[in-house]
Design a protein around this motif. Structure first.
Motif, PDB file in Angstrom:
ATOM      1  N   SER A 186       0.843  -1.199   0.000  1.00 67.46           N
ATOM      2  CA  SER A 186       0.000   0.000   0.000  1.00 67.46           C
ATOM      3  C   SER A 186       0.874   1.244   0.000  1.00 67.46           C
ATOM      4  O   SER A 186       2.021   1.219   0.464  1.00 67.46           O
ATOM      5  N   SER A 187       0.341   2.344  -0.537  1.00 71.11           N
ATOM      6  CA  SER A 187       1.111   3.586  -0.579  1.00 71.11           C
ATOM      7  C   SER A 187       1.407   4.094   0.828  1.00 71.11           C
ATOM      8  O   SER A 187       2.504   4.596   1.111  1.00 71.11           O
ATOM      9  N   MET A 188       0.429   3.967   1.732  1.00 73.86           N
ATOM     10  CA  MET A 188       0.658   4.403   3.099  1.00 73.86           C
ATOM     11  C   MET A 188       1.691   3.527   3.796  1.00 73.86           C
ATOM     12  O   MET A 188       2.525   4.004   4.575  1.00 73.86           O
ATOM     13  N   GLY A 189       1.646   2.213   3.500  1.00 75.32           N
ATOM     14  CA  GLY A 189       2.636   1.312   4.076  1.00 75.32           C
ATOM     15  C   GLY A 189       4.038   1.647   3.607  1.00 75.32           C
ATOM     16  O   GLY A 189       5.002   1.633   4.389  1.00 75.32           O
ATOM     17  N   ARG A 190       4.168   1.971   2.315  1.00 76.27           N
ATOM     18  CA  ARG A 190       5.485   2.357   1.797  1.00 76.27           C
ATOM     19  C   ARG A 190       5.953   3.669   2.421  1.00 76.27           C
ATOM     20  O   ARG A 190       7.153   3.869   2.650  1.00 76.27           O
ATOM     21  N   ALA A 191       5.009   4.562   2.700  1.00 73.54           N
ATOM     22  CA  ALA A 191       5.379   5.820   3.360  1.00 73.54           C
ATOM     23  C   ALA A 191       5.903   5.554   4.774  1.00 73.54           C
ATOM     24  O   ALA A 191       6.869   6.190   5.222  1.00 73.54           O
ATOM     25  N   ILE A 192       5.267   4.616   5.473  1.00 76.09           N
ATOM     26  CA  ILE A 192       5.732   4.256   6.819  1.00 76.09           C
ATOM     27  C   ILE A 192       7.134   3.675   6.760  1.00 76.09           C
ATOM     28  O   ILE A 192       8.014   4.019   7.565  1.00 76.09           O
ATOM     29  N   ARG A 193       7.375   2.793   5.783  1.00 76.47           N
ATOM     30  CA  ARG A 193       8.699   2.201   5.639  1.00 76.47           C
ATOM     31  C   ARG A 193       9.731   3.256   5.267  1.00 76.47           C
ATOM     32  O   ARG A 193      10.865   3.241   5.755  1.00 76.47           O
ATOM     33  N   ALA A 194       9.334   4.192   4.406  1.00 79.97           N
ATOM     34  CA  ALA A 194      10.265   5.255   4.016  1.00 79.97           C
ATOM     35  C   ALA A 194      10.634   6.122   5.214  1.00 79.97           C
ATOM     36  O   ALA A 194      11.796   6.512   5.385  1.00 79.97           O
ATOM     37  N   LEU A 195       9.646   6.417   6.048  1.00 77.74           N
ATOM     38  CA  LEU A 195       9.900   7.220   7.234  1.00 77.74           C
ATOM     39  C   LEU A 195      10.856   6.507   8.171  1.00 77.74           C
ATOM     40  O   LEU A 195      11.703   7.118   8.823  1.00 77.74           O
ATOM     41  N   THR A 211       0.095  12.417  10.006  1.00 78.99           N
ATOM     42  CA  THR A 211      -0.765  11.359   9.463  1.00 78.99           C
ATOM     43  C   THR A 211      -0.167   9.986   9.711  1.00 78.99           C
ATOM     44  O   THR A 211      -0.873   9.048  10.130  1.00 78.99           O
ATOM     45  N   ILE A 212       1.143   9.843   9.476  1.00 74.54           N
ATOM     46  CA  ILE A 212       1.807   8.559   9.692  1.00 74.54           C
ATOM     47  C   ILE A 212       1.730   8.159  11.154  1.00 74.54           C
ATOM     48  O   ILE A 212       1.469   6.999  11.483  1.00 74.54           O
ATOM     49  N   TRP A 213       1.947   9.126  12.052  1.00 77.19           N
ATOM     50  CA  TRP A 213       1.891   8.805  13.474  1.00 77.19           C
ATOM     51  C   TRP A 213       0.504   8.300  13.882  1.00 77.19           C
ATOM     52  O   TRP A 213       0.380   7.327  14.626  1.00 77.19           O
ATOM     53  N   VAL A 214      -0.544   8.957  13.403  1.00 72.37           N
ATOM     54  CA  VAL A 214      -1.897   8.510  13.737  1.00 72.37           C
ATOM     55  C   VAL A 214      -2.135   7.089  13.225  1.00 72.37           C
ATOM     56  O   VAL A 214      -2.659   6.228  13.948  1.00 72.37           O
ATOM     57  N   ILE A 215      -1.745   6.829  11.977  1.00 74.24           N
ATOM     58  CA  ILE A 215      -1.970   5.507  11.391  1.00 74.24           C
ATOM     59  C   ILE A 215      -1.195   4.439  12.145  1.00 74.24           C
ATOM     60  O   ILE A 215      -1.723   3.363  12.467  1.00 74.24           O
ATOM     61  N   VAL A 216       0.067   4.728  12.452  1.00 74.83           N
ATOM     62  CA  VAL A 216       0.904   3.730  13.123  1.00 74.83           C
ATOM     63  C   VAL A 216       0.389   3.446  14.532  1.00 74.83           C
ATOM     64  O   VAL A 216       0.333   2.293  14.964  1.00 74.83           O
ATOM     65  N   TRP A 217       0.009   4.492  15.246  1.00 76.02           N
ATOM     66  CA  TRP A 217      -0.526   4.267  16.591  1.00 76.02           C
ATOM     67  C   TRP A 217      -1.873   3.549  16.537  1.00 76.02           C
ATOM     68  O   TRP A 217      -2.198   2.767  17.426  1.00 76.02           O
ATOM     69  N   PHE A 218      -2.655   3.797  15.498  1.00 72.53           N
ATOM     70  CA  PHE A 218      -3.918   3.059  15.350  1.00 72.53           C
ATOM     71  C   PHE A 218      -3.643   1.585  15.050  1.00 72.53           C
ATOM     72  O   PHE A 218      -4.304   0.706  15.609  1.00 72.53           O
ATOM     73  N   ILE A 219      -2.668   1.315  14.164  1.00 70.47           N
ATOM     74  CA  ILE A 219      -2.317  -0.081  13.894  1.00 70.47           C
ATOM     75  C   ILE A 219      -1.830  -0.754  15.170  1.00 70.47           C
ATOM     76  O   ILE A 219      -2.173  -1.913  15.447  1.00 70.47           O
ATOM     77  N   ALA A 220      -1.039  -0.032  15.959  1.00 72.52           N
ATOM     78  CA  ALA A 220      -0.613  -0.575  17.248  1.00 72.52           C
ATOM     79  C   ALA A 220      -1.813  -0.853  18.141  1.00 72.52           C
ATOM     80  O   ALA A 220      -1.825  -1.828  18.910  1.00 72.52           O
ATOM     81  N   GLY A 221      -2.857  -0.011  18.043  1.00 71.46           N
ATOM     82  CA  GLY A 221      -4.087  -0.246  18.799  1.00 71.46           C
ATOM     83  C   GLY A 221      -4.828  -1.476  18.318  1.00 71.46           C
ATOM     84  O   GLY A 221      -5.392  -2.229  19.123  1.00 71.46           O
ATOM     85  N   VAL A 222      -4.839  -1.715  16.996  1.00 70.67           N
ATOM     86  CA  VAL A 222      -5.463  -2.923  16.451  1.00 70.67           C
ATOM     87  C   VAL A 222      -4.730  -4.159  16.957  1.00 70.67           C
ATOM     88  O   VAL A 222      -5.350  -5.157  17.377  1.00 70.67           O
ATOM     89  N   ILE A 223      -3.406  -4.109  16.918  1.00 67.69           N
ATOM     90  CA  ILE A 223      -2.604  -5.224  17.432  1.00 67.69           C
ATOM     91  C   ILE A 223      -2.873  -5.418  18.924  1.00 67.69           C
ATOM     92  O   ILE A 223      -2.982  -6.554  19.416  1.00 67.69           O
ATOM     93  N   ALA A 224      -2.994  -4.307  19.659  1.00 66.69           N
ATOM     94  CA  ALA A 224      -3.272  -4.394  21.091  1.00 66.69           C
ATOM     95  C   ALA A 224      -4.620  -5.064  21.344  1.00 66.69           C
ATOM     96  O   ALA A 224      -4.754  -5.883  22.263  1.00 66.69           O
ATOM     97  N   LEU A 225      -5.634  -4.731  20.539  1.00 68.20           N
ATOM     98  CA  LEU A 225      -6.950  -5.351  20.714  1.00 68.20           C
ATOM     99  C   LEU A 225      -6.888  -6.849  20.439  1.00 68.20           C
ATOM    100  O   LEU A 225      -7.424  -7.658  21.207  1.00 68.20           O
TER     101      LEU A 225
END
Length: 319
Positions: A186-195, A211-225
């Motif tokens: 995904s484009s957002m995933g590649r942006a996270i990897r680039a960062l 935007t990346i921080w919100v997405i990454v922390w949300f993914i961490a929240g999904v993993i936490a759930l």
């Protein structure tokens, strides 16, 4: 000499003579390792994208599980409680980015780390205020998680596999597969990897840090759930789950702070090895309870020879 011989050799003799029991131990270690790996993934994702070691990941597991159970206890059906809990974790991600991280952009790493400790303390207090401090039971049956057991007889004995553990492994595999697919395609995933690869270069080409921080922390929240559901199904839902989450620390030390594959392999390795050591060496020779410290000793031994972890990138400083 005889005692030393017994310590070194007897466990391997027992493994050979009782292969069914060995398979049972390996399965239980695999389940624990999968859950350790899930928790470690939350740490890795946030560190890769922001260079923040998220001390709050453990309490996020507890908070997500408590939110799910609390919603269900107040009459929300399980099928609706799950997306609502994900919504809560998204609001939490936005709040952390806006209130905690954005004002601290450019501050030293230790300041950001201390900020995640503050998030931890806030979630503990807020969670106790909203949900109370008593232990709760995970809504296993309402979520459709089977609670029976499967029995196999591979070598004449039997191996017992609880269906909720099997569900946990399958859920973890699917989640990891979805995460890797997202990061790679995904484009957002590649942006996270680039960062994660080059922070300044990624920002210079217009990648939005907030935007990346919100997405990454949300993914961490999904993993936490997901972690909270499977751990809660095994051990109940309480603030004690936060302590279990700290088992991800030796996983990170072993696999490296920036490696998704390292988190997976490190989690599986520690889960299996600590279970083998506890059953075959800890209980007979050391009085048991070695699972509380074995992973940390193993990680420290690895760090003596490879400080960046098995999968971390070697740091070369030129002067």
């Amino acid at each position: 000499m005889e005692t030393l011989y017994n310590i070194l050799i007897d466990p391997f003799v027992q493994m050979y003579e009782a292969p069914d029991f060995l398979m049972q131990v390996l399965w239980e270690g695999l389940v624990s390792g999968v859950l350790y790996a899930l928790i470690a993934l939350g740490f890795v994702l946030i560190f890769k994208s922001s260079r923040i070691f998220n001390f709050a990941q453990g309490i996020m597991v507890v908070f997500a599980a408590l939110t799910l159970v609390g919603l269900h206890e107040n009459g929300v059906p399980a099928w609706l409680a799950v997306p609502l809990t994900l919504g809560v974790m998204y609001v939490l991600a936005v709040g952390i980015e806006r209130v905690v991280l954005r004002p601290l952009v450019g501050q030293p790493d230790i300041i950001l780390f201390m900020a995640t400790i503050g998030v931890t303390l806030f979630l503990i207090g807020f969670g106790e205020f909203v949900f109370g401090g008593e232990n709760k039971v995970m809504i296993t049956e309402a979520l459709g998680i089977p609670t029976g057991a499967l029995e196999f007889n591979p070598f004449g004995g039997f191996v017992l596999i609880e269906e909720k553990d099997l569900t946990a492994v399958v859920m973890a595999v699917l989640l990891v597969f979805a995460l890797i697919t997202f990061l790679n395609y995904s484009s957002m995933g590649r942006a996270i990897r680039a960062l994660g690869d080059d922070h300044q270069a990624a920002l210079s080409v217009g990648i939005s840090l907030s935007t990346i921080w919100v997405i990454v922390w949300f993914i961490a929240g999904v993993i936490a759930l997901a972690t909270g559901i499977v751990w809660g199904a095994r051990a109940g839902v309480s603030f004690a789950l936060e302590v279990i989450a700290y088992k991800a620390l030796p996983v990170l030390m072993l696999g490296g702070l920036e490696s998704v594959s390292g988190a997976i392999v490190g989690g599986l390795a520690i889960g299996i090895l600590e279970k083998l050591f506890e059953i075959y060496w800890g209980q007979p020779f050391l009085g048991g309870n070695t699972e509380t410290w074995f992973a940390f000793i193993l990680a420290l031994i690895v760090l003596l020879f490879r400080p960046q972890g098995l999968f971390g990138e070697r740091i070369i400083e030129r002067v």
